[in-house]
Design a protein around this motif. Structure first.
Motif, short mmCIF file in Angstrom:
data_model
loop_
_atom_site.label_atom_id
_atom_site.label_comp_id
_atom_site.label_asym_id
_atom_site.label_seq_id
_atom_site.Cartn_x
_atom_site.Cartn_y
_atom_site.Cartn_z
N GLU A 271 -5.29 8.23 -8.71
CA GLU A 271 -4.78 7.93 -7.37
C GLU A 271 -4.94 6.45 -7.05
O GLU A 271 -4.04 5.82 -6.48
N ALA A 272 -6.09 5.88 -7.44
CA ALA A 272 -6.34 4.47 -7.16
C ALA A 272 -5.39 3.56 -7.92
O ALA A 272 -5.04 2.47 -7.45
N LEU A 273 -4.95 4.02 -9.09
CA LEU A 273 -4.04 3.21 -9.91
C LEU A 273 -2.57 3.54 -9.63
O LEU A 273 -1.68 2.90 -10.18
N GLY A 274 -2.34 4.56 -8.82
CA GLY A 274 -0.98 4.94 -8.53
C GLY A 274 -0.30 5.66 -9.67
O GLY A 274 0.93 5.60 -9.81
N LEU A 275 -1.09 6.38 -10.51
CA LEU A 275 -0.53 7.10 -11.65
C LEU A 275 -0.06 8.48 -11.22
O LEU A 275 -0.63 9.09 -10.30
N ALA A 276 0.94 9.00 -11.90
CA ALA A 276 1.50 10.31 -11.55
C ALA A 276 0.55 11.44 -11.91
O ALA A 276 0.54 12.48 -11.26
N MET A 431 -16.45 -13.26 -4.16
CA MET A 431 -16.98 -13.35 -2.80
C MET A 431 -16.58 -12.10 -2.01
O MET A 431 -15.70 -11.34 -2.42
N PHE A 432 -17.21 -11.93 -0.85
CA PHE A 432 -16.90 -10.78 -0.01
C PHE A 432 -15.42 -10.74 0.35
O PHE A 432 -14.80 -9.67 0.39
N SER A 433 -14.86 -11.90 0.61
CA SER A 433 -13.45 -11.95 1.01
C SER A 433 -12.53 -11.40 -0.08
O SER A 433 -11.49 -10.81 0.21
N ASP A 434 -12.94 -11.59 -1.35
CA ASP A 434 -12.13 -11.06 -2.45
C ASP A 434 -12.06 -9.54 -2.37
O ASP A 434 -10.98 -8.94 -2.50
N LEU A 435 -13.21 -8.90 -2.15
CA LEU A 435 -13.25 -7.45 -2.06
C LEU A 435 -12.50 -6.96 -0.83
O LEU A 435 -11.74 -5.97 -0.90
N GLU A 436 -12.69 -7.63 0.28
CA GLU A 436 -12.00 -7.23 1.51
C GLU A 436 -10.48 -7.34 1.35
O GLU A 436 -9.72 -6.49 1.84
N ASP A 437 -10.03 -8.39 0.68
CA ASP A 437 -8.58 -8.56 0.45
C ASP A 437 -8.04 -7.44 -0.42
O ASP A 437 -6.94 -6.93 -0.18
N ARG A 438 -8.80 -7.06 -1.46
CA ARG A 438 -8.33 -6.00 -2.34
C ARG A 438 -8.25 -4.66 -1.60
O ARG A 438 -7.35 -3.86 -1.82
N ALA A 445 -0.72 -0.45 0.44
CA ALA A 445 0.04 0.29 -0.57
C ALA A 445 -0.06 1.80 -0.35
O ALA A 445 0.53 2.58 -1.11
N GLY A 446 -0.80 2.21 0.69
CA GLY A 446 -0.92 3.62 1.01
C GLY A 446 -1.91 4.37 0.14
O GLY A 446 -1.87 5.60 0.08
N ARG A 447 -2.82 3.67 -0.51
CA ARG A 447 -3.80 4.33 -1.37
C ARG A 447 -5.05 4.69 -0.58
O ARG A 447 -5.46 3.96 0.32
N ALA A 464 -13.75 4.89 -8.92
CA ALA A 464 -12.84 4.90 -7.77
C ALA A 464 -13.60 5.37 -6.54
O ALA A 464 -14.21 6.45 -6.56
N LEU A 465 -13.61 4.58 -5.47
CA LEU A 465 -14.28 4.92 -4.23
C LEU A 465 -13.26 5.06 -3.10
O LEU A 465 -12.30 4.28 -3.02
N THR A 466 -13.50 6.04 -2.25
CA THR A 466 -12.62 6.29 -1.12
C THR A 466 -12.73 5.16 -0.10
O THR A 466 -13.84 4.68 0.19
N ILE A 467 -11.60 4.74 0.43
CA ILE A 467 -11.58 3.69 1.45
C ILE A 467 -11.66 4.34 2.82
O ILE A 467 -10.81 5.16 3.18
N ALA A 468 -12.68 4.00 3.59
CA ALA A 468 -12.82 4.52 4.94
C ALA A 468 -11.76 3.89 5.85
O ALA A 468 -11.28 2.77 5.59
N GLU A 469 -11.43 4.57 6.92
CA GLU A 469 -10.40 4.07 7.82
C GLU A 469 -10.76 2.72 8.44
O GLU A 469 -9.89 1.90 8.71
N ASP A 470 -12.04 2.51 8.70
CA ASP A 470 -12.44 1.27 9.35
C ASP A 470 -12.75 0.15 8.38
O ASP A 470 -13.26 -0.89 8.76
N GLU A 471 -12.49 0.37 7.09
CA GLU A 471 -12.75 -0.67 6.09
C GLU A 471 -11.47 -1.38 5.70
O GLU A 471 -10.39 -0.82 5.74
#
Length: 471
Positions: A271-276, A431-438, A445-447, A464-471
């Motif tokens: 799911e994180a890679l967008g694979l079928a 840096m933190f900003s790199d992770l936040e940007d990703r 991308a809707g992931r 693969a870690l789930t992204i919380a709504e507020d992150e």
């Protein structure tokens, strides 16, 4: 009524077949099955260690007791013997057995069905598949058996095991193929599971189909008491023949080597890679070797190797290992949603040096030591002090995991303090900003999750870690 009649006819046919004698088959192939006796020199005891403490007043007493029970041998080396089974595969005396049957043996004696014995020499061994090839010299041609195609064996097919169970001599047992493609603990495992009785001493003996062909080498049993409970495992003949051919030609194995570290594609990684679908082998690291020279990258998902689809890491390892060294093969990878075909010339696994984690070049700017909490992780950029604490090279770049919330998904998936996150969303993070940007890009991308490349002691893996709504 017609359907009931058909069922009765089928049942009668099965009963008739199940009562068919195995005698003719056993008589035909028994002369090719052998008993193996090995002798090994075992170092004598140097004292009563483990019985009484050194310097104890009972030390002399126990030493005298050991000497008396050892017939006065004291510390002298003694001979130990073991039993196993095997089978002849050529009239000029090549014999197949398990590696663990003859491992460490000083002398190997082969007993044939007709009653004569011959000494054997080791041609070569392969601990990875627990296969060994022996050779005896005989004045007359020996009766032998041929290998069959284990891939054609079906669950429910009749099979017959032969060998030397518990040192009782030549013995036959029959059963069915209970399961296929079993894996125990080895990299190249492909076992046929059978309920044909296999006991100690059967190791190395053949598992026959009803055509008298060897489709497996009896290797292990699952048992709480050491005896057969109807769960035995035979290494599939299609694995064995490849090993035997190499041992016969070179005296050693020569397996193909791709030069990557891989892991299975789980549902959340897909799911994180967008694979079928969760298929293929995810490349977690590409040290120096054939794959790096061909342009493979960490984060690639290998979906095809040499014209065959790759379902998982186990399948890929076997495909690569069974491919000849030096062959140029086409490897299809999924990279950032698009497929690419790479031409890789395989090296030899046995010659490959231990994999060295790929270096991670990056800016050497002084980063702030402050921490940030994200996805259950307490993170900090790699400073000189943290690199020293984690025993990392100066070239290491990423975000250090300083703490993990034990109630978090990150903890459940194995992340721990001391891990280093080097990539997120298949892009380097420093840096933190790199992770936040990703994370922001993954959301756009809707992931629902983001793929992290985590290193622990130099060993990489994707999580693969789930992204919380507020992150």
């Amino acid at each position: 009524m017609a359907s009931i009649s058909m069922i009765l006819i089928l049942a009668q046919s099965l009963m008739a077949y199940s009562q068919e004698s195995f005698a003719n088959l056993a008589e035909k192939i028994s002369p090719s099955v052998v008993n193996i006796t090995t002798s090994t020199t075992v170092a004598g005891r140097t004292g009563p260690q483990g019985i009484v403490p050194e310097g104890s007043p009972f030390e002399d007493f126990f030493r005298e007791f050991q000497d008396r029970n050892g017939n006065g041998q004291g510390n002298r080396p003694r001979r130990s013997s073991a039993l196993g089974s095997g089978f002849v595969i050529s009239e000029d005396g090549f014999i197949v057995t398990n590696n663990h049957v003859i491992e460490g043996a000083d002398e190997i004696m082969i007993e044939f069905f007709e009653g004569f014995e011959l000494p054997a020499e080791i041609v070569g061994t392969d601990p990875n598949t627990d296969i060994a090839l022996l050779k005896v010299e005989s004045e007359t041609p020996l009766q032998f058996v041929n290998f069959g195609d284990s891939d054609t064996a079906r669950v429910g097919d009749w099979v017959m095991a032969m060998g030397n169970p518990l040192g009782q001599g030549f013995s036959v047992s029959a059963g069915i193929v209970s399961a296929r493609n079993r894996a125990l603990s080895g990299t190249y495992d492909d076992y046929i599971q059978t309920d044909a009785a296999i006991n100690r001493g059967n190791s190395g003996g053949p598992l026959f189909n009803m055509d008298g062909e060897v489709i497996g080498v009896n290797t292990a049993i699952l048992s709480p008491n050491g005896g057969s409970i109807g769960i035995g495992f035979s290494m599939a003949s299609n694995v064995v023949t490849s090993v035997v051919d190499q041992l016969q030609e070179f005296g050693e194995t020569r397996r193909g080597w791709l030069g990557v570290r891989i892991q299975d594609v789980t549902d959340d990684v897909a799911e994180a890679l967008g694979l079928a679908s969760a298929k293929g082998a995810l490349v977690s690291d590409v040290p120096e070797g054939p794959a790096m020279e061909a342009g493979m990258q960490a984060g690639d998902v290998i979906i095809s190797f040499d014209g065959r689809d790759v379902d998982d890491t186990r399948g890929l390892v076997r495909q690569v290992g069974n491919t000849e060294v030096g062959k140029a093969v086409r490897v299809v990878v999924n990279r950032e949603g698009a497929t690419q075909t790479l031409l890789v010339t395989l090296g030899r696994r046995e010659d490959a040096e231990s994999a060295v984690p790929a270096s991670q070049p990056g800016p050497d700017e002084d980063v702030s030591p402050e921490s940030m909490d994200l996805m259950g992780l307490t993170l900090s950029p790699l400073s000189a002090e943290i690199r020293e604490q984690l025993e990392l090279p100066e070239s290491a770049r990423g975000l250090a995991v300083m703490d993990v919330d034990e109630s978090s998904e990150a903890f459940e998936k194995g992340l721990r303090a001391g891990d280093v996150i080097t990539e997120a969303g298949q892009a380097q993070v420093v840096m933190f900003s790199d992770l936040e940007d990703r994370i922001a890009e993954a959301k756009e991308a809707g992931r629902k999750s983001i793929l992290l490349l985590v290193r622990r002691g130099g060993d990489p893996r994707f999580v693969a870690l789930t992204i919380a709504e507020d992150e």
